[in-house]
Scaffold this motif. Sequence first.
Motif, mmCIF file in Angstrom:
data_model
loop_
_atom_site.group_PDB
_atom_site.id
_atom_site.type_symbol
_atom_site.label_atom_id
_atom_site.label_comp_id
_atom_site.label_asym_id
_atom_site.label_seq_id
_atom_site.Cartn_x
_atom_site.Cartn_y
_atom_site.Cartn_z
ATOM 1 N N ASN A 89 -111.579 33.159 -1.983
ATOM 2 C CA ASN A 89 -110.866 32.991 -3.251
ATOM 3 C C ASN A 89 -109.579 32.192 -3.094
ATOM 4 O O ASN A 89 -109.182 31.453 -4.005
ATOM 5 C CB ASN A 89 -110.561 34.358 -3.864
ATOM 6 C CG ASN A 89 -111.796 35.070 -4.376
ATOM 7 O OD1 ASN A 89 -112.766 34.429 -4.793
ATOM 8 N ND2 ASN A 89 -111.792 36.384 -4.333
ATOM 9 N N SER A 90 -108.925 32.317 -1.969
ATOM 10 C CA SER A 90 -107.611 31.687 -1.807
ATOM 11 C C SER A 90 -107.685 30.247 -1.317
ATOM 12 O O SER A 90 -106.759 29.465 -1.566
ATOM 13 C CB SER A 90 -106.756 32.509 -0.837
ATOM 14 O OG SER A 90 -107.354 32.555 0.450
ATOM 15 N N THR A 91 -108.754 29.867 -0.649
ATOM 16 C CA THR A 91 -108.792 28.551 -0.030
ATOM 17 C C THR A 91 -109.203 27.465 -1.021
ATOM 18 O O THR A 91 -109.727 27.750 -2.104
ATOM 19 C CB THR A 91 -109.739 28.549 1.185
ATOM 20 O OG1 THR A 91 -109.459 27.390 1.976
ATOM 21 C CG2 THR A 91 -111.218 28.510 0.766
ATOM 22 N N ARG A 92 -109.008 26.223 -0.630
ATOM 23 C CA ARG A 92 -109.446 25.066 -1.420
ATOM 24 C C ARG A 92 -110.956 24.921 -1.327
ATOM 25 O O ARG A 92 -111.542 25.096 -0.264
ATOM 26 C CB ARG A 92 -108.760 23.799 -0.900
ATOM 27 C CG ARG A 92 -109.276 22.482 -1.473
ATOM 28 C CD ARG A 92 -108.986 22.323 -2.938
ATOM 29 N NE ARG A 92 -107.569 22.465 -3.255
ATOM 30 C CZ ARG A 92 -107.104 22.530 -4.503
ATOM 31 N NH1 ARG A 92 -107.931 22.475 -5.538
ATOM 32 N NH2 ARG A 92 -105.799 22.655 -4.705
ATOM 33 N N LYS A 93 -111.614 24.659 -2.461
ATOM 34 C CA LYS A 93 -113.048 24.435 -2.509
ATOM 35 C C LYS A 93 -113.326 23.002 -2.944
ATOM 36 O O LYS A 93 -112.874 22.582 -4.013
ATOM 37 C CB LYS A 93 -113.709 25.387 -3.519
ATOM 38 C CG LYS A 93 -114.033 26.775 -3.014
ATOM 39 C CD LYS A 93 -112.829 27.685 -2.874
ATOM 40 C CE LYS A 93 -112.288 28.153 -4.199
ATOM 41 N NZ LYS A 93 -111.233 29.203 -4.019
ATOM 42 N N TYR A 94 -114.066 22.241 -2.129
ATOM 43 C CA TYR A 94 -114.521 20.903 -2.496
ATOM 44 C C TYR A 94 -115.989 21.016 -2.890
ATOM 45 O O TYR A 94 -116.818 21.489 -2.110
ATOM 46 C CB TYR A 94 -114.349 19.932 -1.339
ATOM 47 C CG TYR A 94 -112.896 19.711 -0.950
ATOM 48 C CD1 TYR A 94 -112.096 18.817 -1.652
ATOM 49 C CD2 TYR A 94 -112.325 20.420 0.109
ATOM 50 C CE1 TYR A 94 -110.760 18.626 -1.298
ATOM 51 C CE2 TYR A 94 -110.998 20.231 0.464
ATOM 52 C CZ TYR A 94 -110.225 19.337 -0.254
ATOM 53 O OH TYR A 94 -108.897 19.152 0.094
ATOM 54 N N VAL A 95 -116.310 20.580 -4.096
ATOM 55 C CA VAL A 95 -117.644 20.782 -4.653
ATOM 56 C C VAL A 95 -118.343 19.445 -4.819
ATOM 57 O O VAL A 95 -117.861 18.566 -5.546
ATOM 58 C CB VAL A 95 -117.572 21.499 -6.014
ATOM 59 C CG1 VAL A 95 -118.975 21.889 -6.471
ATOM 60 C CG2 VAL A 95 -116.659 22.707 -5.938
ATOM 61 N N VAL A 96 -119.473 19.274 -4.140
ATOM 62 C CA VAL A 96 -120.231 18.030 -4.218
ATOM 63 C C VAL A 96 -121.217 18.127 -5.374
ATOM 64 O O VAL A 96 -122.085 19.011 -5.396
ATOM 65 C CB VAL A 96 -120.982 17.767 -2.895
ATOM 66 C CG1 VAL A 96 -121.857 16.526 -3.016
ATOM 67 C CG2 VAL A 96 -119.984 17.616 -1.753
ATOM 68 N N SER A 97 -121.073 17.236 -6.345
ATOM 69 C CA SER A 97 -121.945 17.249 -7.510
ATOM 70 C C SER A 97 -122.088 15.831 -8.034
ATOM 71 O O SER A 97 -121.140 15.042 -7.988
ATOM 72 C CB SER A 97 -121.374 18.151 -8.611
ATOM 73 O OG SER A 97 -122.173 18.093 -9.774
ATOM 74 N N HIS A 98 -123.271 15.506 -8.528
ATOM 75 C CA HIS A 98 -123.507 14.177 -9.088
ATOM 76 C C HIS A 98 -123.061 14.073 -10.544
ATOM 77 O O HIS A 98 -123.103 12.999 -11.133
ATOM 78 C CB HIS A 98 -124.988 13.810 -8.963
ATOM 79 C CG HIS A 98 -125.443 13.648 -7.545
ATOM 80 N ND1 HIS A 98 -125.034 12.611 -6.738
ATOM 81 C CD2 HIS A 98 -126.255 14.423 -6.765
ATOM 82 C CE1 HIS A 98 -125.574 12.722 -5.540
ATOM 83 N NE2 HIS A 98 -126.309 13.818 -5.531
ATOM 84 N N THR A 99 -122.656 15.176 -11.126
ATOM 85 C CA THR A 99 -122.189 15.173 -12.509
ATOM 86 C C THR A 99 -120.863 15.912 -12.597
ATOM 87 O O THR A 99 -120.597 16.839 -11.823
ATOM 88 C CB THR A 99 -123.200 15.848 -13.441
ATOM 89 O OG1 THR A 99 -123.411 17.197 -13.022
ATOM 90 C CG2 THR A 99 -124.525 15.095 -13.432
ATOM 91 N N SER A 100 -120.021 15.497 -13.545
ATOM 92 C CA SER A 100 -118.768 16.206 -13.785
ATOM 93 C C SER A 100 -119.088 17.572 -14.386
ATOM 94 O O SER A 100 -120.045 17.728 -15.143
ATOM 95 C CB SER A 100 -117.879 15.409 -14.741
ATOM 96 O OG SER A 100 -117.515 14.171 -14.172
ATOM 97 N N THR A 101 -118.294 18.554 -14.051
ATOM 98 C CA THR A 101 -118.596 19.909 -14.492
ATOM 99 C C THR A 101 -117.327 20.728 -14.521
ATOM 100 O O THR A 101 -116.298 20.329 -13.956
ATOM 101 C CB THR A 101 -119.631 20.561 -13.563
ATOM 102 O OG1 THR A 101 -119.976 21.848 -14.074
ATOM 103 C CG2 THR A 101 -119.080 20.710 -12.151
#
Length: 205
Positions: A89-101
Amino acid sequence: MKNLRKIITTTFITLDGVMQAPGGPTEDTTGGFAYGGWLFNYWDEIMGKVMNAFMGLPFELLLGKRTYDIFAAYWPHTKEAPIIAKAFNSTRKYVVSHTSTDFPWQNSTLITNDIVTQIKKLKQQDGPDLWVHGSGNLIQTLLKHHLINTMHVWIFPVTVGNGKRLFAEGTQAEGFKLIDSKISTTGVIIATYEFAGTLKTGSFS
């Protein structure tokens, strides 16, 4: 000289190499997969200690969109596994996605468009290592482009016959070096590998 960030995967797989839906029956039913939750009855104290030790290391998350959605629906709301929940919950999350969300989970950042270039830039930045949990499609991209440094593979003594596999279409001809291994009381092998080089006509380079 700054240290380059590593990409480190942590993956639960069956004995026949399937990584799909280890946590529950509705986690990922793609392709009619009917064996979700296959890791239950195998978790023990040894595995818990290993995972909690991972959570004590500095890291940021690099996740595929499906895994992100599963995690975002669970970890901010659960009272189970508080050590993992606090770290995620506290850390940075980088999310790989082909669409904005929309990203409901705090500290979430979208990676889109030229994904490989963006991930390479992330590796060049100052910061903690990037940990990948689940995220099968993302792992195939990382394997294809030689972007993974270390793989923690948790091998469960169960077979399911079909499903999404860890070493699928992104797999390259490469050698691995086993740098650590543990065995749980339930027969789960926790193996840590680093890449040893590209395999070419029977030899490494």
